[in-house]
Design a protein around this motif. Structure first.
Motif, PDB file in Angstrom:
ATOM      1  N   THR A 384       0.868  -1.167  -0.173  1.00 37.16           N
ATOM      2  CA  THR A 384      -0.040   0.191   0.037  1.00 37.16           C
ATOM      3  C   THR A 384       0.697   1.413   0.016  1.00 37.16           C
ATOM      4  OG1 THR A 384      -0.005   0.037   2.391  1.00 37.16           O
ATOM      5  CG2 THR A 384      -1.893  -1.006   1.269  1.00 37.16           C
ATOM      6  N   ASP A 385       2.106   1.356   0.411  1.00 31.98           N
ATOM      7  CA  ASP A 385       2.956   2.521   0.432  1.00 31.98           C
ATOM      8  C   ASP A 385       4.017   2.400  -0.958  1.00 31.98           C
ATOM      9  OD1 ASP A 385       4.484   1.496   3.497  1.00 31.98           O
ATOM     10  OD2 ASP A 385       4.257   0.386   1.686  1.00 31.98           O
ATOM     11  N   PRO A 386       4.642   3.463  -1.139  1.00 34.73           N
ATOM     12  CA  PRO A 386       5.575   3.524  -2.139  1.00 34.73           C
ATOM     13  C   PRO A 386       6.887   2.788  -2.097  1.00 34.73           C
ATOM     14  CG  PRO A 386       5.678   5.644  -0.757  1.00 34.73           C
ATOM     15  CD  PRO A 386       4.534   4.595  -0.110  1.00 34.73           C
ATOM     16  N   GLN A 387       7.382   2.871  -3.451  1.00 31.74           N
ATOM     17  CA  GLN A 387       8.696   2.397  -3.507  1.00 31.74           C
ATOM     18  C   GLN A 387       9.557   3.467  -2.581  1.00 31.74           C
ATOM     19  OE1 GLN A 387      10.146   2.573  -7.585  1.00 31.74           O
ATOM     20  NE2 GLN A 387       8.049   1.559  -8.324  1.00 31.74           N
ATOM     21  N   LEU A 388      10.789   2.905  -1.902  1.00 29.16           N
ATOM     22  CA  LEU A 388      11.471   3.735  -0.913  1.00 29.16           C
ATOM     23  C   LEU A 388      12.849   4.009  -1.823  1.00 29.16           C
ATOM     24  CD1 LEU A 388      10.789   1.736   2.189  1.00 29.16           C
ATOM     25  CD2 LEU A 388       9.602   3.921   1.311  1.00 29.16           C
ATOM     26  N   ILE A 396      16.949  -2.305   5.901  1.00 30.63           N
ATOM     27  CA  ILE A 396      15.888  -1.060   5.877  1.00 30.63           C
ATOM     28  C   ILE A 396      14.996  -1.930   6.830  1.00 30.63           C
ATOM     29  CG2 ILE A 396      14.808  -2.060   3.895  1.00 30.63           C
ATOM     30  CD1 ILE A 396      13.659   0.784   3.448  1.00 30.63           C
ATOM     31  N   THR A 397      14.047  -0.924   7.628  1.00 31.71           N
ATOM     32  CA  THR A 397      13.306  -1.453   8.562  1.00 31.71           C
ATOM     33  C   THR A 397      11.737  -0.944   7.813  1.00 31.71           C
ATOM     34  OG1 THR A 397      14.288  -1.434  10.588  1.00 31.71           O
ATOM     35  CG2 THR A 397      11.914  -1.264  10.922  1.00 31.71           C
ATOM     36  N   LEU A 398      10.933  -1.853   7.555  1.00 27.11           N
ATOM     37  CA  LEU A 398       9.684  -1.466   7.093  1.00 27.11           C
ATOM     38  C   LEU A 398       8.542  -1.234   7.911  1.00 27.11           C
ATOM     39  CD1 LEU A 398       9.543  -4.215   3.983  1.00 27.11           C
ATOM     40  CD2 LEU A 398      10.542  -2.025   3.911  1.00 27.11           C
ATOM     41  N   THR A 399       7.661  -0.223   8.028  1.00 30.71           N
ATOM     42  CA  THR A 399       6.756   0.059   8.906  1.00 30.71           C
ATOM     43  C   THR A 399       5.378   0.051   8.220  1.00 30.71           C
ATOM     44  OG1 THR A 399       7.245   2.328   8.859  1.00 30.71           O
ATOM     45  CG2 THR A 399       8.324   1.031  10.409  1.00 30.71           C
ATOM     46  N   GLY A 400       4.279   0.193   9.023  1.00 27.69           N
ATOM     47  CA  GLY A 400       2.961   0.553   8.436  1.00 27.69           C
ATOM     48  C   GLY A 400       2.550  -0.861   7.483  1.00 27.69           C
ATOM     49  N   LEU A 401       2.904  -1.881   7.813  1.00 25.58           N
ATOM     50  CA  LEU A 401       2.440  -3.344   7.197  1.00 25.58           C
ATOM     51  C   LEU A 401       1.031  -3.678   7.486  1.00 25.58           C
ATOM     52  CD1 LEU A 401       5.549  -5.264   6.726  1.00 25.58           C
ATOM     53  CD2 LEU A 401       4.780  -3.360   5.274  1.00 25.58           C
ATOM     54  N   SER A 402       0.339  -4.530   6.867  1.00 25.89           N
ATOM     55  CA  SER A 402      -0.864  -5.045   7.343  1.00 25.89           C
ATOM     56  C   SER A 402      -0.683  -6.437   7.982  1.00 25.89           C
ATOM     57  CB  SER A 402      -2.056  -5.196   6.302  1.00 25.89           C
ATOM     58  OG  SER A 402      -2.218  -3.855   5.836  1.00 25.89           O
ATOM     59  N   ALA A 403      -1.553  -6.371   9.310  1.00 19.53           N
ATOM     60  CA  ALA A 403      -1.414  -7.812  10.038  1.00 19.53           C
ATOM     61  C   ALA A 403      -1.626  -8.862   9.262  1.00 19.53           C
ATOM     62  CB  ALA A 403      -2.132  -7.670  11.295  1.00 19.53           C
ATOM     63  N   SER A 505       3.248   5.705   6.626  1.00 17.10           N
ATOM     64  CA  SER A 505       4.446   5.049   7.111  1.00 17.10           C
ATOM     65  C   SER A 505       4.867   6.069   8.654  1.00 17.10           C
ATOM     66  CB  SER A 505       5.513   5.159   6.312  1.00 17.10           C
ATOM     67  OG  SER A 505       5.908   6.349   5.763  1.00 17.10           O
ATOM     68  N   TYR A 506       4.513   7.334   8.636  1.00 20.01           N
ATOM     69  CA  TYR A 506       4.939   7.907   9.601  1.00 20.01           C
ATOM     70  C   TYR A 506       4.069   8.322  10.808  1.00 20.01           C
ATOM     71  CZ  TYR A 506       2.526  11.565   6.847  1.00 20.01           C
ATOM     72  OH  TYR A 506       1.262  11.953   6.411  1.00 20.01           O
ATOM     73  N   ASN A 507       2.490   7.912  10.771  1.00 17.63           N
ATOM     74  CA  ASN A 507       1.820   8.247  11.823  1.00 17.63           C
ATOM     75  C   ASN A 507       1.067   6.860  12.403  1.00 17.63           C
ATOM     76  OD1 ASN A 507      -0.027   7.870   9.726  1.00 17.63           O
ATOM     77  ND2 ASN A 507      -0.852   9.747   9.865  1.00 17.63           N
ATOM     78  N   GLY A 508       1.616   5.851  11.931  1.00 13.72           N
ATOM     79  CA  GLY A 508       0.819   4.449  12.347  1.00 13.72           C
ATOM     80  C   GLY A 508       1.091   4.259  14.033  1.00 13.72           C
ATOM     81  N   SER A 509       2.362   4.619  14.564  1.00 12.00           N
ATOM     82  CA  SER A 509       2.814   4.246  15.752  1.00 12.00           C
ATOM     83  C   SER A 509       1.997   5.293  16.519  1.00 12.00           C
ATOM     84  CB  SER A 509       4.100   4.205  16.052  1.00 12.00           C
ATOM     85  OG  SER A 509       4.350   3.071  15.347  1.00 12.00           O
ATOM     86  N   LEU A 510       1.083   4.989  17.606  1.00 13.67           N
ATOM     87  CA  LEU A 510       0.547   5.830  18.622  1.00 13.67           C
ATOM     88  C   LEU A 510       0.615   5.415  20.020  1.00 13.67           C
ATOM     89  CD1 LEU A 510      -2.755   6.656  16.969  1.00 13.67           C
ATOM     90  CD2 LEU A 510      -0.955   8.060  16.804  1.00 13.67           C
ATOM     91  N   GLY A 511       1.162   6.094  20.941  1.00 17.32           N
ATOM     92  CA  GLY A 511       1.270   5.654  22.155  1.00 17.32           C
ATOM     93  C   GLY A 511      -0.029   5.613  23.003  1.00 17.32           C
TER      94      GLY A 511
END
Length: 540
Positions: A384-388, A396-403, A505-511
């Motif tokens: 769902t997210d772009p080429q990096l 590289i560490t990938l984030t924002g993936l789907s479970a 990718s930058y706003n998925g992690s929420l405390g």
């Protein structure tokens, strides 16, 4: 007529002052510094030829998409980007914003072409301003531009005349250039043609020499926009040939593969630009509306979601990947280096969670002399997210993936001359089922509405649990006949009338108890006053 963008957003731009290097030989008092014209060509300060290969980015209306878009544009091989700015016809982009944009362009090793969009269609379109007013804007942001002559081109005003009173273009353009020089601007200047940029009355073609002479630094390049007027090879060749014969510098400052005023011959545009050494800048990355959405190169500013136009301009014959050379000031542009880097090793996945994974591989090597400039990561499945596009590395560490989703990934390297390695072998991994983190809540506000559209922002997502979450998903329902035409802060997909928004990718992690926001723009049938409803949220 010309394209219209559906707008939402404000502005930004960059800078930091650079002292000019001492010249080896004495130069004339009016000699251009940094990027400049040499005969028919654009060259860098060191004399290296620079053929622009890039796209336009609608920063003025989608400021929140600029950072990720610049990385995506670079990852697809471009060496330049044309940035849409406004001095007040839309929310103004001030000096600090301009400085930030320039800095981001430089961080992504892209030559930055800044254009004032306020002049578009002057004399024919309500709200358009004069070139003189455009110069007032450039003077107001001069602090952001000083010292950036190696990296920045000033495109004074986009399509500064419609189809009315175009004879005024010559004097207005000459005066604008003179005012800029008189105010100390030493940048390479780009000037657009009248007739909505297409010059079908040949005012720019027939008066270009006089306008060039009005520049005390002889440092002006002319820009033609090729849409329906240029639907045959004969028309394209005749126009490019006229400037070639006159020995004047020209770029194709905008073009598309389709348009409401006719079907441009993009194959000839691109092949002739390549054979003649002419730069081109396609319109446009994403965010088009008002019936010309087909001019989007990617969907929702997502570099991995190329449209047919995006595939054509980036990956097709004479396209950006095949022909772009990075500017030497960024370490690229070595035309003698045609040796591709070696293929990176097969990635290995570790630390796989419900929303991320770490990949490592044996690094590529380069024997062509340009040095490794970076790599690309491609999501083959569940993406769902772009080429990096990143600096040279082997992890590289990938984030924002789907479970509970399978991903297949390969890497490839790119050297400083733009040569691409082969694809590594695929690595396949499946994210875990997740759970544990807690729940989330969502609220949405219709910020503004008009006859057939609206902007919903902020859509606020809050982690209601007692432990952090690493991803979230919001769903909502569109009323009948509604469509989403743009979004920011989340990736949106539509199935029927149900819209699914997934974190960026930058706003998925929420405390615990933390919040983030996103927004979107919708269109609806005339007379319909409803807005989306039924917002729900899940997090993991």
């Amino acid at each position: 007529m010309k394209k219209r963008l559906r707008m939402a957003g404000a502005a930004i731009i960059p800078l930091f002052a650079l002292l000019l290097s001492m010249l080896v030989a004495a130069q004339p008092a009016n000699a251009a510094v940094g990027l400049h014209v040499s005969g028919r060509n654009i060259v860098e300060a060191n004399g290296s030829n620079l053929i622009l290969r890039g796209v336009s980015l609608p920063h003025a209306w989608y400021t929140g998409q600029t950072a990720s878009s610049l990385a995506g544009i670079k990852s697809l091989g471009a060496n330049s980007v044309r940035i849409v700015l406004s001095g007040g016809r839309w929310p103004a982009n001030g000096a600090s914003d301009v400085a930030n944009v320039i800095a981001q362009c430089k961080a992504n090793r892209l030559i930055c072409i800044l254009e004032n969009h306020d002049t578009t269609g002057y004399g024919e379109q309500s709200g358009a301003v004069t070139l003189d007013a455009a110069v007032d804007y450039w003077i107001s942001v001069k602090s952001a531009l000083a010292g950036q002559e190696d990296y920045v081109v000033l495109n004074i005003g986009n399509e500064p005349y419609g189809n009315n009173n175009v004879s005024g273009w010559t004097q207005a353009t000459s005066s604008a250039i003179s005012r800029l020089r008189g105010n100390g601007f030493q940048h390479l200047i780009m000037v657009d043609a009248p007739n909505w940029g297409q010059d079908w009355q040949f005012v720019m073609r027939d008066n270009a020499a006089a306008v060039a002479a009005a520049d005390s630094q002889r440092n002006t390049v002319f820009s033609i926009h090729m849409y329906g007027v240029f639907d045959t090879a004969a028309e394209i060749n005749a126009y490019l040939g006229a400037f070639q014969t006159a020995g004047l510098p020209l770029v194709i400052g905008e073009f598309g593969d389709n348009h409401s005023d006719g079907n441009p011959d993009e194959d000839t545009i691109m092949s002739q630009a390549q054979s003649r050494g002419v730069g081109y800048l396609g319109w446009s990355w994403s965010g088009n509306g008002g019936g010309v959405e087909y001019l989007d190169m990617v969907t929702n500013f997502n570099a991995s979601a190329l449209t047919s136009w995006g595939q054509r301009i980036f990956n097709g014959a004479n396209g950006i990947r095949q022909t772009a050379k990075e500017a030497t000031i960024f370490g690229g542009g070595n035309p003698s280096d045609t040796t591709a880097p070696t293929t990176p090793g097969t990635p290995a996945a570790s630390g796989v969670t419900s929303s991320g994974a770490t990949l490592t591989w044996t690094a590529s090597t380069d024997s062509g002399g340009s040095g490794l400039a970076g790599y690309n990561v491609y999501r083959e499945q569940g993406a769902t997210d772009p080429q990096l596009g990143q600096t040279a590395t082997n992890s590289i560490t990938l984030t924002g993936l789907s479970a509970s989703t399978q991903y297949q990934v390969y890497v490839r390297a790119r050297d400083g001359a733009g040569n691409l390695s082969g694809n590594s072998s695929l690595v396949t991994f499946t994210t875990t089922a997740g759970g544990g983190g807690g729940g989330c809540s969502v609220t949405a506000t219709a910020q503004s509405q008009w006859g057939n559209g609206y902007v919903v922002q902020p859509v606020t997502v809050t982690n209601t649990g007692t432990s952090p979450v690493t991803s979230w998903t919001v769903t909502f329902t569109l009323p009948s006949g509604h469509t989403v035409v743009g979004s920011w802060g989340a990736s949106l997909t539509t199935s029927g009338q149900t819209v699914t928004a997934r974190n960026a990718s930058y706003n998925g992690s929420l405390g615990a108890k933390a919040s983030t926001t996103f927004g979107f723009q919708g269109e609806r049938p005339s007379g319909n006053t409803s807005v989306p409803s039924g917002y729900t949220c899940t997090a993991s």
